[in-house]
Design a protein around this motif. Structure first.
Motif, PDB file in Angstrom:
ATOM      1  N   ILE A 137       0.808  -1.223   0.000  1.00 37.65           N
ATOM      2  CA  ILE A 137       0.000   0.000   0.000  1.00 37.65           C
ATOM      3  C   ILE A 137       0.842   1.276   0.000  1.00 37.65           C
ATOM      4  CG2 ILE A 137      -0.231   0.096   2.519  1.00 37.65           C
ATOM      5  CD1 ILE A 137      -3.175   0.958   2.020  1.00 37.65           C
ATOM      6  N   GLU A 138       2.022   1.211   0.560  1.00 44.56           N
ATOM      7  CA  GLU A 138       2.902   2.386   0.601  1.00 44.56           C
ATOM      8  C   GLU A 138       3.285   2.862  -0.792  1.00 44.56           C
ATOM      9  OE1 GLU A 138       7.184   3.791   2.572  1.00 44.56           O
ATOM     10  OE2 GLU A 138       6.386   1.775   2.943  1.00 44.56           O
ATOM     11  N   HIS A 139       3.349   1.911  -1.742  1.00 47.57           N
ATOM     12  CA  HIS A 139       3.755   2.258  -3.109  1.00 47.57           C
ATOM     13  C   HIS A 139       2.605   2.135  -4.108  1.00 47.57           C
ATOM     14  CE1 HIS A 139       7.624   1.040  -1.147  1.00 47.57           C
ATOM     15  NE2 HIS A 139       7.968   2.201  -1.672  1.00 47.57           N
ATOM     16  N   SER A 140       1.390   2.062  -3.618  1.00 44.27           N
ATOM     17  CA  SER A 140       0.221   1.966  -4.506  1.00 44.27           C
ATOM     18  C   SER A 140       0.121   3.202  -5.394  1.00 44.27           C
ATOM     19  CB  SER A 140      -1.058   1.826  -3.682  1.00 44.27           C
ATOM     20  OG  SER A 140      -2.200   1.872  -4.536  1.00 44.27           O
ATOM     21  N   ARG A 141      -0.312   2.969  -6.652  1.00 47.66           N
ATOM     22  CA  ARG A 141      -0.465   4.055  -7.622  1.00 47.66           C
ATOM     23  C   ARG A 141      -1.937   4.397  -7.867  1.00 47.66           C
ATOM     24  NH1 ARG A 141       2.291   2.009 -12.809  1.00 47.66           N
ATOM     25  NH2 ARG A 141       1.902   4.147 -13.494  1.00 47.66           N
ATOM     26  N   LEU A 142      -2.824   3.824  -7.095  1.00 46.62           N
ATOM     27  CA  LEU A 142      -4.257   4.023  -7.330  1.00 46.62           C
ATOM     28  C   LEU A 142      -4.636   5.505  -7.225  1.00 46.62           C
ATOM     29  CD1 LEU A 142      -6.991   2.542  -7.837  1.00 46.62           C
ATOM     30  CD2 LEU A 142      -7.359   2.723  -5.368  1.00 46.62           C
ATOM     31  N   GLU A 143      -5.359   5.998  -8.251  1.00 46.31           N
ATOM     32  CA  GLU A 143      -5.778   7.393  -8.288  1.00 46.31           C
ATOM     33  C   GLU A 143      -7.299   7.567  -8.251  1.00 46.31           C
ATOM     34  OE1 GLU A 143      -4.028   9.316 -11.635  1.00 46.31           O
ATOM     35  OE2 GLU A 143      -1.961   9.029 -10.929  1.00 46.31           O
TER      36      GLU A 143
END
Length: 285
Positions: free
Chosen positions: A221-227
């Protein structure tokens, strides 16, 4: 007289709507099975296709039964062709197809490619799969209980896995998935789902009516790209709690409307800009 009878037979078949795929080339595989391909003579590539229609509706290709292993290359008239795709409707309504192995060379699975395959129990992707896209309704209403998707996959298109029999979908840790399109898992029976960190977009109604979906999380989750989470994405789902990644910017209208969610959290330094109307309407948030 024979010519006259043959002509009448052709007219009858035409009237009933019987037809074969004019682009299909019949190839006998090393296994002894028969498969049909659309061949690109210039690029030396091939995609699996269908070869049967009745009354202008797609019908099972008779040869597509049992366990099928699609080859990575096929030979026709002494020339080799790399199999790079599974075409639209290729295995549509093949109700005697029980499993399929897809070669690493396949880059795309077309629309309705395996739709309504009522006996399909397994799909396996060979190691090093180059698959990038699964088309609209590709596995719509199949008997498939679970599937492990390859790392190279970037797009899951509309209604691709809208199937009441599907209970589990998994991704490798190095998944490159970019988007889960509208209604991708609409009405499926999945109980948990982990979104790869590479995903930027979850489309409208993507998990609509997934009443058995209780656990929904984000890998790394720290590197998630979800926008963006689209309109009605989790409407009438069973999700009870969710932690949103800091990259999330937009939660669209009614995204979690009438689902079971009771608690929400935002990870880290949230970049959230917009929560649209009724995004959490009729929930316990």
């Amino acid at each position: 007289m024979k010519k006259f009878v043959f002509a009448i037979a052709l007219l009858c078949c035409s009237a009933m709507g019987f037809a074969q795929n004019p682009k299909a080339t019949k190839v006998e595989l090393e296994s002894g099975k028969v498969m049909y391909f659309e061949l690109d003579m210039t690029a030396r590539t091939a995609q699996v296709t269908w070869n049967n229609k009745i009354n202008y509706e797609y019908a099972p290709t008779p040869e597509y039964t049992g366990d099928i292993k699609i080859p990575g290359t096929v030979t026709y008239n002494g020339e080799n062709y790399t199999v790079t795709g599974i075409g639209d409707y290729a295995f549509n309504v093949c109700d005697k197809l029980t499993s399929v192995t897809i070669p690493a060379s396949v880059e795309q699975i077309g629309e309705l490619a395996f739709s309504d395959t009522k006996a399909l129990g397994g799909v396996e992707f060979e190691g090093g799969s180059q698959l990038e896209k699964i088309g609209s309704m590709a596995f719509f209403k199949t008997a498939l209980p679970s599937i492990e998707l390859p790392a190279a996959l970037k797009v899951i298109d509309k209604n691709a896995f809208s199937s009441e029999q599907l209970t589990q979908v998994t991704f490798p840790v190095n998944s490159e998935l970019d988007s889960i399109q509208e209604s991708a898992f609409f009405g499926s029976a999945i109980t948990s789902f982990t979104v790869p960190a590479s995903v930027r977009y979850i489309g409208g109604m993507a998990f609509h009516s997934t009443t058995k979906l209780k656990e929904f999380s984000f890998a790394d989750i720290e590197h998630s790209r979800l926008e963006c989470i689209g309109e009605l994405a989790f409407n009438i789902s069973g999700v009870t709690s969710i932690v949103f990644p800091s990259s999330l910017k937009t939660i669209e209208r009614c995204a979690f409307y009438a689902c079971d969610v009771a608690t929400i959290q935002f990870y880290g330094d949230s970049q959230l800009e917009t929560i649209e109307d009724e995004a959490f309407g009729y929930t316990n948030v």
